[in-house]
Design a protein around this motif. Structure first.
Motif, PDB file in Angstrom:
ATOM      1  N   PRO A 106      21.586 -28.882   6.512  1.00 47.32           N
ATOM      2  CA  PRO A 106      20.216 -28.372   6.396  1.00 47.32           C
ATOM      3  C   PRO A 106      19.284 -29.396   5.759  1.00 47.32           C
ATOM      4  CG  PRO A 106      21.641 -27.357   4.755  1.00 47.32           C
ATOM      5  CD  PRO A 106      22.533 -28.157   5.650  1.00 47.32           C
ATOM      6  N   THR A 107      18.052 -29.325   6.162  1.00 48.06           N
ATOM      7  CA  THR A 107      17.009 -30.215   5.650  1.00 48.06           C
ATOM      8  C   THR A 107      15.971 -29.395   4.907  1.00 48.06           C
ATOM      9  OG1 THR A 107      17.342 -31.732   7.508  1.00 48.06           O
ATOM     10  CG2 THR A 107      15.265 -31.935   6.299  1.00 48.06           C
ATOM     11  N   SER A 108      15.464 -29.947   3.824  1.00 48.04           N
ATOM     12  CA  SER A 108      14.442 -29.256   3.040  1.00 48.04           C
ATOM     13  C   SER A 108      13.060 -29.535   3.620  1.00 48.04           C
ATOM     14  CB  SER A 108      14.503 -29.734   1.588  1.00 48.04           C
ATOM     15  OG  SER A 108      13.521 -29.075   0.808  1.00 48.04           O
ATOM     16  N   PHE A 109      12.323 -28.477   3.900  1.00 46.57           N
ATOM     17  CA  PHE A 109      10.964 -28.588   4.428  1.00 46.57           C
ATOM     18  C   PHE A 109       9.984 -27.893   3.483  1.00 46.57           C
ATOM     19  CE2 PHE A 109      11.731 -30.362   8.599  1.00 46.57           C
ATOM     20  CZ  PHE A 109      13.054 -30.028   8.854  1.00 46.57           C
ATOM     21  N   TRP A 110       8.753 -28.388   3.471  1.00 48.99           N
ATOM     22  CA  TRP A 110       7.708 -27.856   2.603  1.00 48.99           C
ATOM     23  C   TRP A 110       6.516 -27.368   3.408  1.00 48.99           C
ATOM     24  CZ3 TRP A 110       7.970 -27.482  -2.733  1.00 48.99           C
ATOM     25  CH2 TRP A 110       9.044 -28.123  -3.340  1.00 48.99           C
ATOM     26  N   GLY A 111       5.913 -26.292   2.926  1.00 44.61           N
ATOM     27  CA  GLY A 111       4.650 -25.839   3.467  1.00 44.61           C
ATOM     28  C   GLY A 111       3.499 -26.599   2.843  1.00 44.61           C
ATOM     29  N   GLN A 112       2.301 -26.330   3.320  1.00 45.15           N
ATOM     30  CA  GLN A 112       1.137 -27.099   2.892  1.00 45.15           C
ATOM     31  C   GLN A 112       0.512 -26.596   1.598  1.00 45.15           C
ATOM     32  OE1 GLN A 112       0.999 -24.503   4.715  1.00 45.15           O
ATOM     33  NE2 GLN A 112      -0.982 -23.495   4.501  1.00 45.15           N
ATOM     34  N   GLY A 113       0.939 -25.446   1.122  1.00 47.63           N
ATOM     35  CA  GLY A 113       0.387 -24.911  -0.107  1.00 47.63           C
ATOM     36  C   GLY A 113      -0.744 -23.937   0.142  1.00 47.63           C
ATOM     37  N   THR A 114      -0.814 -22.931  -0.705  1.00 52.75           N
ATOM     38  CA  THR A 114      -1.910 -21.971  -0.660  1.00 52.75           C
ATOM     39  C   THR A 114      -2.400 -21.766  -2.104  1.00 52.75           C
ATOM     40  OG1 THR A 114      -2.588 -19.762   0.090  1.00 52.75           O
ATOM     41  CG2 THR A 114      -0.345 -19.965  -0.771  1.00 52.75           C
ATOM     42  N   GLU A 115      -3.697 -21.802  -2.273  1.00 50.72           N
ATOM     43  CA  GLU A 115      -4.271 -21.815  -3.613  1.00 50.72           C
ATOM     44  C   GLU A 115      -4.476 -20.406  -4.156  1.00 50.72           C
ATOM     45  OE1 GLU A 115      -7.651 -24.316  -3.873  1.00 50.72           O
ATOM     46  OE2 GLU A 115      -7.806 -24.167  -6.055  1.00 50.72           O
ATOM     47  N   VAL A 116      -4.034 -20.215  -5.374  1.00 49.93           N
ATOM     48  CA  VAL A 116      -4.204 -18.945  -6.081  1.00 49.93           C
ATOM     49  C   VAL A 116      -5.036 -19.206  -7.331  1.00 49.93           C
ATOM     50  CG1 VAL A 116      -3.033 -17.116  -7.359  1.00 49.93           C
ATOM     51  CG2 VAL A 116      -2.056 -17.974  -5.213  1.00 49.93           C
ATOM     52  N   THR A 117      -6.118 -18.472  -7.461  1.00 48.65           N
ATOM     53  CA  THR A 117      -6.978 -18.586  -8.641  1.00 48.65           C
ATOM     54  C   THR A 117      -7.116 -17.218  -9.274  1.00 48.65           C
ATOM     55  OG1 THR A 117      -8.214 -20.404  -7.619  1.00 48.65           O
ATOM     56  CG2 THR A 117      -9.222 -19.310  -9.516  1.00 48.65           C
ATOM     57  N   VAL A 118      -6.772 -17.143 -10.548  1.00 53.52           N
ATOM     58  CA  VAL A 118      -6.861 -15.887 -11.286  1.00 53.52           C
ATOM     59  C   VAL A 118      -7.943 -16.028 -12.353  1.00 53.52           C
ATOM     60  CG1 VAL A 118      -5.609 -14.144 -12.600  1.00 53.52           C
ATOM     61  CG2 VAL A 118      -4.399 -15.537 -10.906  1.00 53.52           C
ATOM     62  N   SER A 119      -8.950 -15.195 -12.239  1.00 55.77           N
ATOM     63  CA  SER A 119     -10.055 -15.256 -13.199  1.00 55.77           C
ATOM     64  C   SER A 119      -9.816 -14.287 -14.349  1.00 55.77           C
ATOM     65  CB  SER A 119     -11.369 -14.920 -12.495  1.00 55.77           C
ATOM     66  OG  SER A 119     -11.336 -13.596 -12.002  1.00 55.77           O
ATOM     67  N   SER A 120     -10.307 -14.664 -15.506  1.00 59.58           N
ATOM     68  CA  SER A 120     -10.101 -13.813 -16.696  1.00 59.58           C
ATOM     69  C   SER A 120     -11.177 -12.749 -16.837  1.00 59.58           C
ATOM     70  CB  SER A 120     -10.087 -14.693 -17.947  1.00 59.58           C
ATOM     71  OG  SER A 120     -11.284 -15.433 -18.035  1.00 59.58           O
TER      72      SER A 120
END
Length: 120
Positions: A106-120
């Motif tokens: 098996p080979t390790s693959f990565w996604g492109q990322g998704t941004e999460v912002t949590v405001s206070s």
């Protein structure tokens, strides 16, 4: 093989989001799947992992708040995030160990990322 992550966004403290990671391509088998995150100025850290059989493991800072799951038929991984707080603000990346047709390792693959912002 491609991993497409989605579901990030802006949410208030205490809120929730559900991330998805769709794996596509010439896939024979998807082994372990993981979610990582990287906050600004910090190193990437593992958030949660799930084996092909459904066993899970979580970083201490998300235990009891986040749930990792997968749908092997749809070749999709999920990360349900509850009780979010500003410290959870980061880019979230999915990662999967994938065996392609004709490959024994098996080979390790990565996604492109998704941004999460949590405001206070």
């Amino acid at each position: 093989v491609q991993l497409q992550a989605s579901g990030g966004g802006l949410v208030q403290s205490g809120g929730c989001l559900k991330l998805s990671c769709v794996v596509s391509g010439r896939i024979d088998r998807i082994n372990g799947m993981r979610w990582y995150r990287q906050a600004p100025g910090k190193q990437r850290e593992m958030v949660a992992m799930i084996t092909s059989g459904g066993s899970t493991n979580y970083a201490n800072f998300v235990k009891g708040r986040f749930t990792i799951s997968r749908d092997n038929v749809k070749k999709t991984g999920f990360l349900q995030m509850n009780s979010l707080n500003p410290e959870d603000t980061a880019v979230y990346y999915c990662n999967a160990d994938v065996s392609t047709y004709g490959s024994l390792i098996p080979t390790s693959f990565w996604g492109q990322g998704t941004e999460v912002t949590v405001s206070s």
